[in-house]
Enzyme design. Structure first.
Site, PDB file in Angstrom:
ATOM      1  N   SER A   1       0.802  -1.226   0.000  1.00  0.00           N
ATOM      2  CA  SER A   1       0.000   0.000   0.000  1.00  0.00           C
ATOM      3  C   SER A   1       0.835   1.277   0.000  1.00  0.00           C
ATOM      4  CB  SER A   1      -0.952   0.009   1.200  1.00  0.00           C
ATOM      5  OG  SER A   1      -0.236   0.027   2.407  1.00  0.00           O
TER       6      SER A   1
ATOM      7  N   LYS B   1      -6.327   4.061   8.851  1.00  0.00           N
ATOM      8  CA  LYS B   1      -5.378   4.941   8.189  1.00  0.00           C
ATOM      9  C   LYS B   1      -5.861   6.396   8.222  1.00  0.00           C
ATOM     10  CE  LYS B   1      -3.461   1.392   5.110  1.00  0.00           C
ATOM     11  NZ  LYS B   1      -3.293   0.932   3.724  1.00  0.00           N
TER      12      LYS B   1
END
Length: 804
Positions: free
Chosen positions: A693, A736
């Site tokens: 990611s 996140k």
């Protein structure tokens, strides 16, 4: 009596047979061979087989020497005793497995003086040892021989296993040395004892040594016989007691009297009937009661059966609690115990609604997955309270024994049912809320795999007839509401995961933590530390300072510890006599908790070239990572540092390949890739990092370093990159986003295919932050870099046609 004749005539044969001064050596293990001894030997070692072949080709004689250490496969000269026996190979047979079986006959003692040859087998120079010549056997010698013969007979009568012909042979021997050798070779002595006897040259001393060994052997046999007699006496006494008790029982029956034993059995029968067991279980319980009735109460098996019957009686075969099916009341209970967690509460209320319409519904198997401290375990207690059920918690973290789930069979000493059956017994009902905590931390070893044993427990189509090894009868688990918890879903085996309905619990935003602290944590800690709201005041702004500057976690465990820390500080001041209202503020919170542990990173104050902010997911929630890229003179090498995993390294390679492919579009000179080295570093180098990611973050850092264009300091990003520059979706979006907000970011770049996950993010964060959705890197770089990208001008002559 061929063996006897051989032994008696050995001396004559020995005199006729000349023994050479050099002989091949056969090392033997676990046995010492005496003169006049005939026995078979199995030979398998290469060095020994070659020695036998040589002996057979010359004079059939070989020196038999015992090894000092039986574990040595290839003994050296120093590993053999110095005295052995010269033997004659009488017969030889080759076996199918390559070994050789020989029949050897001991001729005489011999001492090894040296080894003139060691390869391919040992040849020893020997010195024959003869018994000293004796003119006449004295009365003392005769008495010693007679004593040894009598001792051997006594040992045989006490059970010493000796060949029956030995006593007959001994009667015909009148030489002390031959008597000593014959007795020593048939006593089964240890190697050290036998070798010591072999090395004694004087026949009378050797006979005396054998007599001492026989005396000790007789003492051991007498003690052994005494132990066996006492054990037999105990058995006889038990049989006598049993017989007398049976007689007493018959007499009492004739007199119409019932003893306590009869009352106890009748009481057990009544308890079995009142336990409301299923028919199959009832038959087994009644069968065990009948067995117990016929047994002696003091026997070991009677105690085992009694314990088994007690377990059968105490289990809740038909005892259930009535569910509280008032949906509004259940919602009120859940709201009282937990702040937010709307999805979990909604799922539980749905279960109650279906249960209200269909009472025969099977219990669901829920799996709460989320970081530590978000309230997974406490949710189980809250669910049980809302349903009005009993609550059972069982931690399976680190469990490695399958018997913990299925129980032990009754044949084992100290056998018990598994933890599932134990939990139901403690609950007293067959429909509790049963929580299996930390199911992702199950282990397995030689004792079995507990995760496999749970497959039957957690399957409503199978657990209606769960058979515990101890009970050996089926128990219906369909009414039990099983809840499992885990920090991660990946370690859970796929078949087990398939049986559960997974509900994700994300980390908390600052506002959610504030609500939890205000409604639950502060009142709880104030009560535990003996302080009241008249003595301590923690306004919201102070609480937010504690959350943001002293804790950085997905859950609230550390926050609760910091609140406890505040309460302890105030409690001490009150105990010292300072009675007033202590108000905690953002300015004075450091006086109570010390220097703030988490502050905004210094590098975020300005936008820098080659530094991009990425977002990562961890077990404990989301986190911010800074990716730095720089260039230096070199030959185009790429260096990657920061304890990166293979996947993350591959993402960096893909990002660089994309930047090189788009160099013209980004305004990067192609020559820079052959004249400059590129170094990509992710700080916090001691912490392992992996995952795809960070792909677009690395590409952005590289683009910034190669173009000299700074990356916006208030922007974070996450997404996987392909060689074509496409941005692929990621997971852990809520965690996140919370991490980005904690770090002071205002904009987040996300993959376009994660747009559907935006609903998981709290509304206040969606309102405060800007989310940019990117299909490719063409959507990322214009937003991430501070200045617009400049295309490289075309090279001179690039547009001319060929041949002009």
């Amino acid at each position: 009596m061929e063996d006897e004749t051989n032994i008696l005539n050995q001396k004559e044969n020995d005199e006729e047979t000349a023994i050479p001064d050099r002989l091949p050596v056969l090392p033997v293990r676990d046995i010492v061979i005496f003169p006049y001894m005939i026995l078979p030997l199995f030979v398998g070692r290469d060095i020994s087989i070659k020695a036998i072949d040589h002996a057979l080709s010359v004079n059939r004689m070989i020196l038999l020497v015992t090894q000092k250490d039986v574990t040595i496969e290839n003994p050296g000269a120093g590993d053999l005793y110095g005295v052995g026996t010269v033997g004659m190979i009488m017969r030889m047979l080759k076996l199918p497995d390559g070994r050789i079986k020989i029949l050897v006959q001991g001729l005489a003692r011999a001492r090894i003086t040296d080894f003139p040859k060691l390869e391919p087998f040992y040849i020893a120079r020997i010195e024959k040892i003869d018994d000293p010549a004796q003119q006449q056997v004295s009365i003392r010698d005769e008495a010693m021989m007679r004593s040894v013969k009598e001792q051997l007979e006594k040992a045989i009568s006490l059970g010493k296993p000796v060949m029956p012909d030995i006593a007959t042979v001994l009667e015909n021997l009148d030489e002390p040395g031959r008597v000593a050798d014959l007795v020593a070779s048939n006593l089964g002595l240890k190697v050290e004892q036998a070798q010591e006897a072999l090395e004694i040259i004087d026949p009378l001393e050797r006979l005396k040594k054998v007599s001492e060994i026989l005396n000790r052997e007789i003492e051991l046999l007498l003690v052994q016989q005494k132990i066996q007699t006492e054990a037999r006496g105990e058995i006889d006494r038990s049989q006598r007691d049993y017989y007398l008790r049976e007689q007493l029982k018959a007499i009492q029956k004739e007199l119409g009297e019932l003893d306590d034993r009869g009352e106890e059995i009748n009481e057990l029968k009544e308890k079995v009937k009142s336990a409301l067991m299923p028919e199959k279980v009832l038959k087994e319980a009644e069968k065990q009661v009948r067995r117990l009735e016929k047994m002696h109460p003091d026997s070991a098996e009677a105690g085992t059966i009694r314990t088994y019957i007690d377990w059968m009686i105490e289990l809740p075969w038909s005892k259930s609690t009535e569910d509280r099916l008032d949906i509004k009341e259940a919602k009120k209970v859940l709201d009282e115990d937990h702040y937010d967690l709307e999805k979990v509460k909604e799922r539980l209320l749905e279960y109650l609604a279906v249960r209200k319409l269909n009472a025969s519904m099977k219990g669901p198997i829920l799996c709460f997955v989320g970081p530590p401290g978000v309230g997974k375990t406490s949710l189980g207690k809250s669910i049980a309270r809302a349903l009005g059920r009993e609550f059972v918690r069982m931690s399976v973290g680190g469990m490695r024994d399958e018997a913990e789930i299925r129980g032990h069979r009754r044949t084992y000493v100290g056998a018990l049912p598994g933890r599932i059956i134990q939990g139901l017994k403690n609950a007293g009902t067959n429909n509790p809320v049963f929580m299996l905590d930390e199911v992702d931390k199950l282990g397995s070893d030689f004792r079995g795999d507990p995760a496999s044993a749970l497959l039957e427990v957690l399957d409503p189509e199978q657990n209606f007839a769960f058979v515990d090894h101890y009970l050996a009868v089926p128990f219906d688990l369909r009414k039990v509401m099983f809840i499992t918890t885990a920090n991660q879903l990946d370690p859970i085996p796929t078949p087990l995961r398939d049986r559960m309905e997974v509900i994700y619990l994300s980390g908390y935003a600052t506002e959610e933590k504030l609500g939890i602290a205000r409604n639950f944590l502060i009142p709880k800690q104030m009560s535990e530390h003996g302080v009241s709201d008249k003595q301590i005041s923690i306004p919201d702004d102070a609480m937010i300072a504690v959350i943001e500057q002293y804790t950085r976690e997905a859950g609230v465990r550390n926050l609760e510890r910091e609140i406890a820390h505040l309460c302890r500080k105030v409690a001490r001041k009150i105990a010292e006599g300072r009675s007033k209202l202590f108000t905690i503020t953002p300015k004075n919170v450091h006086k109570y908790l010390g220097v703030p542990r988490h502050l905004v990173e210094d590098e975020l104050k300005i936008s820098e070239v080659g530094v991009a902010t990425g977002l990562a997911w961890t077990e404990t929630g989301g986190d911010v990572i800074y990716i730095e890229a720089t260039t230096m003179k070199g030959k185009g090498a790429l260096s990657l540092t920061g304890h990166l995993g293979d996947v993350m390294k591959e993402s960096a390679q893909a990002a660089l390949s994309y930047i090189r492919a788009k160099a013209d579009k980004l305004g990067i000179d192609d020559e820079i890739f052959s004249k400059q080295d590129i170094h990509v570093h992710v700080p916090a180098g001691a912490i392992p990092k992996d995952g795809p990611s960070a792909g677009i973050t690395m590409a952005t850092a590289l683009a910034s370093a190669l173009t000299g264009n700074p990356v916006r300091r208030d922007l974070a990003m996450t997404g996987e990159i392909t060689l074509r520059g496409r941005v692929l979706p990621i997971g852990g979006l809520k965690e996140k986003s919370l991490a980005a907000r904690r770090a002071g970011m205002t904009t987040i770049i996300l993959p376009a295919r994660n747009r559907k996950d935006l609903d998981d993010i709290p509304k206040n964060i969606r309102d405060e932050m800007k989310f940019v959705f990117a299909e490719s890197m063409d959507d990322v770089l214009p937003v991430a870099l501070e200045s617009p990208m400049k295309k490289k001008p075309p090279r001179a002559g690039a547009g001319k046609t060929a041949g002009k």
